[in-house]
Motif scaffolding. Structure first.
Motif, PDB file in Angstrom:
ATOM      1  N   CYS A 196      -9.786  10.003  -6.937  1.00 42.75           N
ATOM      2  CA  CYS A 196      -8.760   8.972  -6.832  1.00 42.75           C
ATOM      3  C   CYS A 196      -9.387   7.582  -6.712  1.00 42.75           C
ATOM      4  O   CYS A 196      -9.923   7.059  -7.672  1.00 42.75           O
ATOM      5  CB  CYS A 196      -7.835   9.283  -5.647  1.00 42.75           C
ATOM      6  SG  CYS A 196      -6.381   8.212  -5.516  1.00 42.75           S
ATOM      7  N   TYR A 253      -7.552   5.104  -4.805  1.00 40.45           N
ATOM      8  CA  TYR A 253      -6.453   4.204  -4.445  1.00 40.45           C
ATOM      9  C   TYR A 253      -6.698   3.544  -3.089  1.00 40.45           C
ATOM     10  O   TYR A 253      -6.544   2.330  -2.937  1.00 40.45           O
ATOM     11  CB  TYR A 253      -5.140   4.983  -4.429  1.00 40.45           C
ATOM     12  CG  TYR A 253      -3.924   4.153  -4.087  1.00 40.45           C
ATOM     13  CD1 TYR A 253      -3.321   3.344  -5.054  1.00 40.45           C
ATOM     14  CD2 TYR A 253      -3.365   4.172  -2.817  1.00 40.45           C
ATOM     15  CE1 TYR A 253      -2.195   2.579  -4.747  1.00 40.45           C
ATOM     16  CE2 TYR A 253      -2.246   3.420  -2.501  1.00 40.45           C
ATOM     17  CZ  TYR A 253      -1.666   2.620  -3.475  1.00 40.45           C
ATOM     18  OH  TYR A 253      -0.563   1.861  -3.158  1.00 40.45           O
ATOM     19  N   GLN A 292      -9.278   0.746  -3.103  1.00 41.40           N
ATOM     20  CA  GLN A 292      -8.796  -0.529  -3.645  1.00 41.40           C
ATOM     21  C   GLN A 292      -8.206  -1.398  -2.535  1.00 41.40           C
ATOM     22  O   GLN A 292      -8.503  -2.591  -2.438  1.00 41.40           O
ATOM     23  CB  GLN A 292      -7.737  -0.285  -4.717  1.00 41.40           C
ATOM     24  CG  GLN A 292      -8.229   0.401  -5.975  1.00 41.40           C
ATOM     25  CD  GLN A 292      -7.078   0.691  -6.929  1.00 41.40           C
ATOM     26  OE1 GLN A 292      -6.090  -0.027  -6.971  1.00 41.40           O
ATOM     27  NE2 GLN A 292      -7.200   1.764  -7.686  1.00 41.40           N
ATOM     28  N   TYR A 337       0.823  -1.224   0.000  1.00 41.05           N
ATOM     29  CA  TYR A 337       0.000   0.000   0.000  1.00 41.05           C
ATOM     30  C   TYR A 337       0.848   1.262   0.000  1.00 41.05           C
ATOM     31  O   TYR A 337       0.543   2.236  -0.691  1.00 41.05           O
ATOM     32  CB  TYR A 337      -0.930  -0.020   1.221  1.00 41.05           C
ATOM     33  CG  TYR A 337      -1.691   1.267   1.449  1.00 41.05           C
ATOM     34  CD1 TYR A 337      -2.709   1.660   0.598  1.00 41.05           C
ATOM     35  CD2 TYR A 337      -1.391   2.087   2.538  1.00 41.05           C
ATOM     36  CE1 TYR A 337      -3.416   2.840   0.818  1.00 41.05           C
ATOM     37  CE2 TYR A 337      -2.085   3.261   2.773  1.00 41.05           C
ATOM     38  CZ  TYR A 337      -3.100   3.631   1.909  1.00 41.05           C
ATOM     39  OH  TYR A 337      -3.785   4.797   2.121  1.00 41.05           O
ATOM     40  N   ALA A 354       3.125   3.391  -3.591  1.00 37.56           N
ATOM     41  CA  ALA A 354       2.803   4.528  -4.462  1.00 37.56           C
ATOM     42  C   ALA A 354       3.217   5.842  -3.819  1.00 37.56           C
ATOM     43  O   ALA A 354       3.727   6.746  -4.490  1.00 37.56           O
ATOM     44  CB  ALA A 354       1.304   4.535  -4.779  1.00 37.56           C
ATOM     45  N   CYS A 379      -0.313  11.615  -3.615  1.00 41.41           N
ATOM     46  CA  CYS A 379      -1.609  11.971  -3.044  1.00 41.41           C
ATOM     47  C   CYS A 379      -1.899  13.443  -3.309  1.00 41.41           C
ATOM     48  O   CYS A 379      -1.148  14.329  -2.904  1.00 41.41           O
ATOM     49  CB  CYS A 379      -1.642  11.693  -1.543  1.00 41.41           C
ATOM     50  SG  CYS A 379      -3.218  12.097  -0.771  1.00 41.41           S
TER      51      CYS A 379
END
Length: 370
Positions: free
Chosen positions: A325, A327, A330, A307, A310, A318
């Protein structure tokens, strides 16, 4: 070396556990515990007094001495964000100076402070206290870090909202030096609209008022249950990911949770971070293995592997615009049972709506004005 700052539960047995951990892990140590008195207390802090251990000066003195025997320091949390302007009056200054006398006499050598005038006052006092600028100072960038360094702070605790902004963290580390500290088990929402007002409320909660102490925690819980991805937006740092922070030169880490230590297990929390691994419910770790709510969902920590990548690998990943977004959602779906979580959320909504004292006060006020 990783250095941990842990909330005091004022039990010698817990210090003994920290001492054991310090002798077990070669690359980690509990270097400091922190807390304050609540009996006969004159000043608030980052936590309302009804949420933290009931401690007087005599108990604090004994605990500091015992910790020192085990080579563990103590930092007194004098980090109210408002002192009611006492610090700008002669009588208020005299009162603060007298309180500093008491702290120094019982062995306090380090203070965690939030407001700049108090840092100035302490820095110019006759005592050589080590000063830590609290996370409540909202240190968000290198310029602000330098500002507190110039003011006299020996260490800073950065604002939790930048915990995953590695480029900003690097710049702060380069500007301030090695004494940069981060909170790892963050439970607050990033970009929370209540944050500064909750801090001020806590600073004035020396006399307990149920409505004031419950308003913000209730709103916090209601924010969490707006969606499962909100739990991933709390800017915590997993034990498995702490290596990414030491790699950029940050070696001081704070375990928050003075409100959880009496019924929790802060030693278990810090050991997870020392060994950089935890298999279980992430929320248990964040709460120091204390039961803080009956509406706790299960977040499988091990399913959050990857996690952080990214954020760590892509500068400015971010954008603080969650609607564009997805993310976090997910990974929420990977680590949380959505159906079970929604059942818990529904129960929480019903409970918090039913026992919302502030809304009841508004309703009563409106009814008397009809």
């Amino acid at each position: 070396m990783k250095y941990f700052n842990v909330p005091a539960d004022f039990k010698n047995s817990t210090i003994d556990q920290y001492h054991r951990l310090n002798n077990t892990y070669d690359d980690s140590r509990v270097s400091e515990i922190y807390g304050q008195i609540t009996v006969g207390n004159l000043y608030g802090s980052g936590r309302p007094c009804d949420m933290i251990p009931k401690i007087d000066m005599n108990t604090l003195e004994k605990h500091i001495a015992y910790g020192r025997q085990k080579n563990i320091d103590f930092s007194y949390t004098l980090n109210a964000t408002c002192l009611g302007n006492k610090e700008f009056t002669e009588a208020g200054m005299a009162e603060i100076a007298g309180f500093l006398d008491q702290l120094y006499e019982i062995g306090v050598e380090s203070l965690t402070i939030a407001i700049p005038p108090l840092i100035e006052f302490v820095k110019q006092s006759k005592y050589k206290f080590t000063i830590k600028a609290s996370t409540l100072c909202d240190i968000l960038n290198a310029n602000k870090a330098i500002g507190y360094k110039n003011l006299g702070a020996d260490r800073i605790v950065v604002h939790e909202s930048i915990n995953r902004d590695f480029s900003t963290l690097k710049s702060i580390r380069e500007a301030f030096g090695s004494n940069v500290e981060m909170i790892v088990n963050v439970i607050c929402h990033k970009n929370c609209i209540y944050r500064p007002f909750h801090q001020n409320q806590g600073s004035h909660d020396l006399d307990i008022d149920a409505t004031s102490t419950r308003y913000y925690p209730h709103r916090c819980m209601m924010k969490r249950i707006e969606g499962i991805d909100n739990y991933l937006k709390m800017n915590w740092i997993r034990p498995e990911d702490i290596k990414y922070y030491t790699s950029i030169g940050i070696n001081y880490f704070k375990i928050q949770g003075r409100h959880t230590v009496e019924n929790g297990n802060p030693a278990k929390t810090v050991e997870c971070y020392m060994k950089e691994s935890f298999d279980g419910n992430l929320l248990d770790l964040l709460d120091n293995f204390s039961t803080t709510t009956a509406f706790k969902i299960y977040i499988d920590n091990k399913k959050l592997d990857g996690y952080i990548n990214a954020f760590q690998q892509r500068p400015n990943f971010c954008k603080n615009h969650c609607l564009q977004c997805g993310y976090c959602l997910q990974y929420a779906k990977k680590s949380i049972d959505i159906v079970k979580a929604e059942e818990i959320f529904q129960g929480a909504r019903e409970f918090y709506n039913q026992f919302d004292q502030y809304n009841k006060m508004i309703e009563n006020n409106n009814s008397t004005r009809k």
